[in-house]
Motif scaffolding. Structure first.
Motif, short mmCIF file in Angstrom:
data_model
loop_
_atom_site.label_atom_id
_atom_site.label_comp_id
_atom_site.label_asym_id
_atom_site.label_seq_id
_atom_site.Cartn_x
_atom_site.Cartn_y
_atom_site.Cartn_z
N ARG A 1 4.82 10.81 5.92
CA ARG A 1 3.99 11.57 6.85
C ARG A 1 2.62 10.89 7.02
N ASN A 2 2.09 10.36 5.92
CA ASN A 2 0.82 9.62 6.00
C ASN A 2 0.96 8.40 6.91
N ALA B 1 -0.96 7.54 10.27
CA ALA B 1 -1.69 6.28 10.41
C ALA B 1 -1.25 5.52 11.65
N ARG B 2 0.05 5.48 11.89
CA ARG B 2 0.56 4.75 13.05
C ARG B 2 0.12 5.40 14.34
N PHE C 1 -6.51 2.38 4.19
CA PHE C 1 -7.62 2.02 3.31
C PHE C 1 -8.51 3.23 3.03
N MET C 2 -8.82 3.99 4.06
CA MET C 2 -9.70 5.14 3.88
C MET C 2 -9.05 6.18 2.98
N GLN C 3 -7.75 6.34 3.12
CA GLN C 3 -7.03 7.29 2.27
C GLN C 3 -7.10 6.86 0.81
N MET D 1 0.83 -1.20 0.00
CA MET D 1 0.00 0.00 0.00
C MET D 1 0.87 1.26 0.00
N VAL D 2 2.06 1.17 0.58
CA VAL D 2 3.02 2.28 0.51
C VAL D 2 3.40 2.53 -0.95
N VAL D 3 3.65 1.45 -1.69
CA VAL D 3 3.98 1.59 -3.11
C VAL D 3 2.82 2.24 -3.85
#
Length: 232
Positions: A91-92, A96-97, A110-112, A76-78
Motif C-alpha cells: 500500500r505504501n 508512492a507511485r 525516503f521521507m517515510q 528499500m522495500v526490504v
C-alpha cells in the motif's frame, strides 16, 4: 583525442542531456526473475517474519511492477518489510507511485524512512549527507557532535545498524578504503538529504554551518593524531 581520430567516451549523469552528439541508451530496471530473486535472498538473510510473504508470487510481481525493478527501490522495500506487514508495504508503494515519476517515488520512500528513524540515526545520516562527500570510517565518525547528539561508540554502532535496516547507508570493504571498513551514502540518498524539503526539517536541529565546522574539527583532530603517530 581529436588528433588521433574519432573517439568515444562514456559519461554518466543524473541530469537529462539533450544534445545531438550524445547517445542516450535506455537502462531498464531488473527483470522480474532477478527482482524476485533479490527479494527472496534478502528475506532469507534477514529472516524476519514480515519478509516471509515474499515467497508469494502475486506479492513479488506487484512489488516488481510498482518499483519498476529498480534495485534501490527493491532494497528499500526490504527495509520497510522489517517494520510493516507486507500488505502495508505494498500500500505504501502504491501511494508512492501515485506521487508521480521515479524521483517523486523515491522521495516518498525516503521521507517515510526518515520519519521512522531514531534521533541518532537521523543525526548520522544528516552528517554523512550534508558535511561529507567521501566514505567515512568509524574512526572518522567517532566523537562527532551533531546538534545535541554525540556519536559515542554504542550510539554510532546502533545508528549504523538502524540505517542499514532501512538501506540508507552503504558499507565499503576495507580493501577499498585504505584497509578500513567505511560507510557512505547512495547518491540518491545524499540528494534527498540535501533536498529543500528535508533540509527544512533538519536545519532546525542540525545547523548546516555547525555540521561543516564539526567536520573541519574532526579532520584537524585526525591530522594532528597522524602527525603524532609519525613522530612516534
Amino acid at each position: 583525442l581529436l588528433a588521433t581520430g574519432p573517439s568515444r567516451a562514456l559519461v554518466t549523469s543524473r541530469f537529462d542531456v539533450a544534445v545531438p552528439y550524445v547517445y542516450r541508451p535506455d537502462f531498464a530496471g531488473l527483470s522480474y526473475p532477478a527482482s524476485a530473486g533479490l527479494l527472496v535472498d534478502e528475506a532469507t538473510v534477514r529472516a524476519r517474519k514480515s519478509l516471509s510473504d515474499f515467497g508469494r508470487a502475486e506479492s513479488l510481481e506487484r512489488i516488481w511492477i510498482l518499483t519498476n525493478g529498480m534495485p534501490l527501490a527493491l532494497h528499500m522495500v526490504v527495509g520497510q518489510a522489517q517494520y510493516y506487514p507486507l500488505e502495508q508495504v505494498i500500500r505504501n508503494l502504491e501511494e508512492a507511485r501515485a506521487e508521480g515519476p521515479d524521483e517523486e517515488f523515491y522521495r516518498f520512500l525516503f521521507m517515510q524512512a526518515w520519519n521512522e528513524l531514531g534521533a541518532t540515526a537521523r543525526a548520522l545520516l544528516t552528517y554523512l549527507g550534508a558535511a561529507t562527500r567521501s566514505p567515512q570510517t568509524m574512526y572518522q565518525l567517532l566523537g562527532i557532535k551533531v546538534g545535541t547528539t554525540e556519536l559515542t561508540p554504542p550510539a554510532l554502532a546502533k545508528a549504523i545498524s538502524e540505517l542499514f535496516q532501512w538501506f540508507l547507508i552503504e558499507r565499503l570493504e576495507p580493501w577499498l578504503v585504505q584497509g578500513q571498513t567505511a560507510y557512505d551514502l547512495h547518491p540518491l540518498t545524499r540528494s534527498f538529504i540535501l533536498s529543500e524539503e528535508l533540509r527544512a526539517k533538519w536545519q532546525n536541529e542540525f545547523a548546516e554551518d555547525r555540521l561543516m565546522e564539526e567536520a573541519s574539527r574532526k579532520h584537524a583532530e585526525i591530522f594532528k593524531d597522524s602527525l603524532q603517530n609519525a613522530d612516534d
